[in-house]
Design a protein around this motif. Sequence first.
Motif, PDB file in Angstrom:
ATOM      1  N   LEU A 174     -89.298  15.042 -25.272  1.00  0.00           N
ATOM      2  CA  LEU A 174     -88.815  15.921 -24.198  1.00  0.00           C
ATOM      3  C   LEU A 174     -88.779  17.381 -24.617  1.00  0.00           C
ATOM      4  CD1 LEU A 174     -85.791  13.809 -22.956  1.00  0.00           C
ATOM      5  CD2 LEU A 174     -87.670  14.593 -21.519  1.00  0.00           C
ATOM      6  N   VAL A 175     -89.023  18.251 -23.655  1.00  0.00           N
ATOM      7  CA  VAL A 175     -88.766  19.675 -23.835  1.00  0.00           C
ATOM      8  C   VAL A 175     -87.248  19.820 -23.818  1.00  0.00           C
ATOM      9  CG1 VAL A 175     -88.937  21.940 -22.750  1.00  0.00           C
ATOM     10  CG2 VAL A 175     -90.895  20.407 -22.706  1.00  0.00           C
ATOM     11  N   THR A 176     -86.697  20.531 -24.784  1.00  0.00           N
ATOM     12  CA  THR A 176     -85.247  20.708 -24.828  1.00  0.00           C
ATOM     13  C   THR A 176     -84.899  22.180 -24.833  1.00  0.00           C
ATOM     14  OG1 THR A 176     -85.295  20.492 -27.237  1.00  0.00           O
ATOM     15  CG2 THR A 176     -84.757  18.523 -25.984  1.00  0.00           C
ATOM     16  N   PRO A 177     -83.749  22.545 -24.352  1.00  0.00           N
ATOM     17  CA  PRO A 177     -82.712  21.707 -23.771  1.00  0.00           C
ATOM     18  C   PRO A 177     -82.964  21.431 -22.292  1.00  0.00           C
ATOM     19  CG  PRO A 177     -81.956  23.961 -23.815  1.00  0.00           C
ATOM     20  CD  PRO A 177     -83.319  23.940 -24.466  1.00  0.00           C
ATOM     21  N   LEU A 178     -82.490  20.278 -21.842  1.00  0.00           N
ATOM     22  CA  LEU A 178     -82.413  19.988 -20.415  1.00  0.00           C
ATOM     23  C   LEU A 178     -80.967  20.279 -20.033  1.00  0.00           C
ATOM     24  CD1 LEU A 178     -84.235  16.521 -20.225  1.00  0.00           C
ATOM     25  CD2 LEU A 178     -85.181  18.765 -19.716  1.00  0.00           C
ATOM     26  N   VAL A 179     -80.765  21.165 -19.069  1.00  0.00           N
ATOM     27  CA  VAL A 179     -79.408  21.594 -18.712  1.00  0.00           C
ATOM     28  C   VAL A 179     -79.149  21.273 -17.249  1.00  0.00           C
ATOM     29  CG1 VAL A 179     -77.811  23.541 -18.637  1.00  0.00           C
ATOM     30  CG2 VAL A 179     -79.556  23.451 -20.423  1.00  0.00           C
ATOM     31  N   ARG A 180     -77.961  20.683 -17.005  1.00  0.00           N
ATOM     32  CA  ARG A 180     -77.580  20.327 -15.637  1.00  0.00           C
ATOM     33  C   ARG A 180     -76.157  20.792 -15.377  1.00  0.00           C
ATOM     34  NH1 ARG A 180     -74.902  16.135 -13.089  1.00  0.00           N
ATOM     35  NH2 ARG A 180     -74.685  14.895 -14.966  1.00  0.00           N
ATOM     36  N   ALA A 181     -75.992  21.485 -14.267  1.00  0.00           N
ATOM     37  CA  ALA A 181     -74.668  21.877 -13.780  1.00  0.00           C
ATOM     38  C   ALA A 181     -74.618  21.459 -12.317  1.00  0.00           C
ATOM     39  CB  ALA A 181     -74.456  23.378 -13.926  1.00  0.00           C
ATOM     40  N   GLY A 182     -74.040  20.305 -12.046  1.00  0.00           N
ATOM     41  CA  GLY A 182     -74.029  19.777 -10.686  1.00  0.00           C
ATOM     42  C   GLY A 182     -75.447  19.444 -10.248  1.00  0.00           C
ATOM     43  N   ASN A 183     -75.916  20.088  -9.180  1.00  0.00           N
ATOM     44  CA  ASN A 183     -77.285  19.870  -8.694  1.00  0.00           C
ATOM     45  C   ASN A 183     -78.266  20.905  -9.230  1.00  0.00           C
ATOM     46  OD1 ASN A 183     -76.657  17.605  -7.175  1.00  0.00           O
ATOM     47  ND2 ASN A 183     -76.012  18.841  -5.430  1.00  0.00           N
ATOM     48  N   ILE A 212     -75.780  19.259 -21.370  1.00  0.00           N
ATOM     49  CA  ILE A 212     -76.957  19.719 -22.112  1.00  0.00           C
ATOM     50  C   ILE A 212     -77.543  18.545 -22.886  1.00  0.00           C
ATOM     51  CG2 ILE A 212     -77.807  21.281 -23.903  1.00  0.00           C
ATOM     52  CD1 ILE A 212     -75.475  23.151 -23.180  1.00  0.00           C
ATOM     53  N   PHE A 213     -78.822  18.276 -22.641  1.00  0.00           N
ATOM     54  CA  PHE A 213     -79.546  17.245 -23.386  1.00  0.00           C
ATOM     55  C   PHE A 213     -80.419  17.955 -24.411  1.00  0.00           C
ATOM     56  CE2 PHE A 213     -78.747  15.507 -19.220  1.00  0.00           C
ATOM     57  CZ  PHE A 213     -78.325  14.207 -19.479  1.00  0.00           C
ATOM     58  N   GLY A 214     -80.275  17.592 -25.667  1.00  0.00           N
ATOM     59  CA  GLY A 214     -81.065  18.217 -26.723  1.00  0.00           C
ATOM     60  C   GLY A 214     -80.810  17.513 -28.039  1.00  0.00           C
ATOM     61  N   THR A 215     -81.118  18.210 -29.130  1.00  0.00           N
ATOM     62  CA  THR A 215     -80.829  17.679 -30.459  1.00  0.00           C
ATOM     63  C   THR A 215     -80.087  18.745 -31.254  1.00  0.00           C
ATOM     64  OG1 THR A 215     -82.931  18.441 -31.381  1.00  0.00           O
ATOM     65  CG2 THR A 215     -82.875  16.205 -30.481  1.00  0.00           C
ATOM     66  N   LYS A 216     -79.313  18.290 -32.222  1.00  0.00           N
ATOM     67  CA  LYS A 216     -78.542  19.220 -33.050  1.00  0.00           C
ATOM     68  C   LYS A 216     -79.449  20.114 -33.886  1.00  0.00           C
ATOM     69  CE  LYS A 216     -74.524  16.230 -33.284  1.00  0.00           C
ATOM     70  NZ  LYS A 216     -73.760  15.302 -34.089  1.00  0.00           N
ATOM     71  N   SER A 217     -80.666  19.666 -34.152  1.00  0.00           N
ATOM     72  CA  SER A 217     -81.592  20.443 -34.968  1.00  0.00           C
ATOM     73  C   SER A 217     -82.468  21.397 -34.144  1.00  0.00           C
ATOM     74  CB  SER A 217     -82.484  19.503 -35.785  1.00  0.00           C
ATOM     75  OG  SER A 217     -83.216  18.661 -34.924  1.00  0.00           O
ATOM     76  N   CYS A 218     -82.382  21.326 -32.823  1.00  0.00           N
ATOM     77  CA  CYS A 218     -83.199  22.169 -31.944  1.00  0.00           C
ATOM     78  C   CYS A 218     -82.537  23.537 -31.757  1.00  0.00           C
ATOM     79  CB  CYS A 218     -83.385  21.478 -30.595  1.00  0.00           C
ATOM     80  SG  CYS A 218     -84.139  22.528 -29.333  1.00  0.00           S
ATOM     81  N   ASN A 219     -83.226  24.593 -32.136  1.00  0.00           N
ATOM     82  CA  ASN A 219     -82.672  25.942 -32.018  1.00  0.00           C
ATOM     83  C   ASN A 219     -82.380  26.324 -30.574  1.00  0.00           C
ATOM     84  OD1 ASN A 219     -82.629  26.460 -34.760  1.00  0.00           O
ATOM     85  ND2 ASN A 219     -84.734  27.203 -34.775  1.00  0.00           N
ATOM     86  N   GLU A 220     -83.246  25.923 -29.653  1.00  0.00           N
ATOM     87  CA  GLU A 220     -83.037  26.254 -28.240  1.00  0.00           C
ATOM     88  C   GLU A 220     -81.780  25.564 -27.706  1.00  0.00           C
ATOM     89  OE1 GLU A 220     -85.217  28.425 -26.427  1.00  0.00           O
ATOM     90  OE2 GLU A 220     -85.881  28.778 -28.474  1.00  0.00           O
ATOM     91  N   SER A 221     -81.541  24.339 -28.142  1.00  0.00           N
ATOM     92  CA  SER A 221     -80.336  23.617 -27.722  1.00  0.00           C
ATOM     93  C   SER A 221     -79.088  24.285 -28.291  1.00  0.00           C
ATOM     94  CB  SER A 221     -80.392  22.149 -28.170  1.00  0.00           C
ATOM     95  OG  SER A 221     -81.458  21.476 -27.557  1.00  0.00           O
TER      96      SER A 221
END
Length: 115
Positions: free
Chosen positions: A89-98, A5-14
């Motif tokens: 960036l729009v957050t969160p960016l989430v990656r699970a494998g491909n 997960i790419f985001g910030t600690k202050s981002c509610n969505e993350s």
Amino acid sequence: MEVQIFGTKSCNESKKALRFFKERRIKTHFVDLKERAAATGELKRFAERFGVEALLDRQGKRFRERGLHVAHVPEARILPLLVDDPMLLVTPLVRAGNQLTVGWDEAKWKQWTAP
């Protein structure tokens, strides 16, 4: 399954994304964009799937702070802009494998975690 997960600690969505996977006991690797920017190759992977325009947070505070809301940002310039300033960036960016998602996408994550 492991999720990045790419985001910030202050981002509610993350925060909600981290909680979603934690509740399902799925191992997560969190990359705080304030401490470490996402690699160019990682951003290209998301851009190839969704387009660079989908990665740029035009509603965000940082977008307005930099005065980009009054400027035309050509598509060719967006990826270098995001590499230089990951707070755009729009957050969160989430990656699970491909599998990838941009922003909050609980429905897609439930598909990933379904038995």
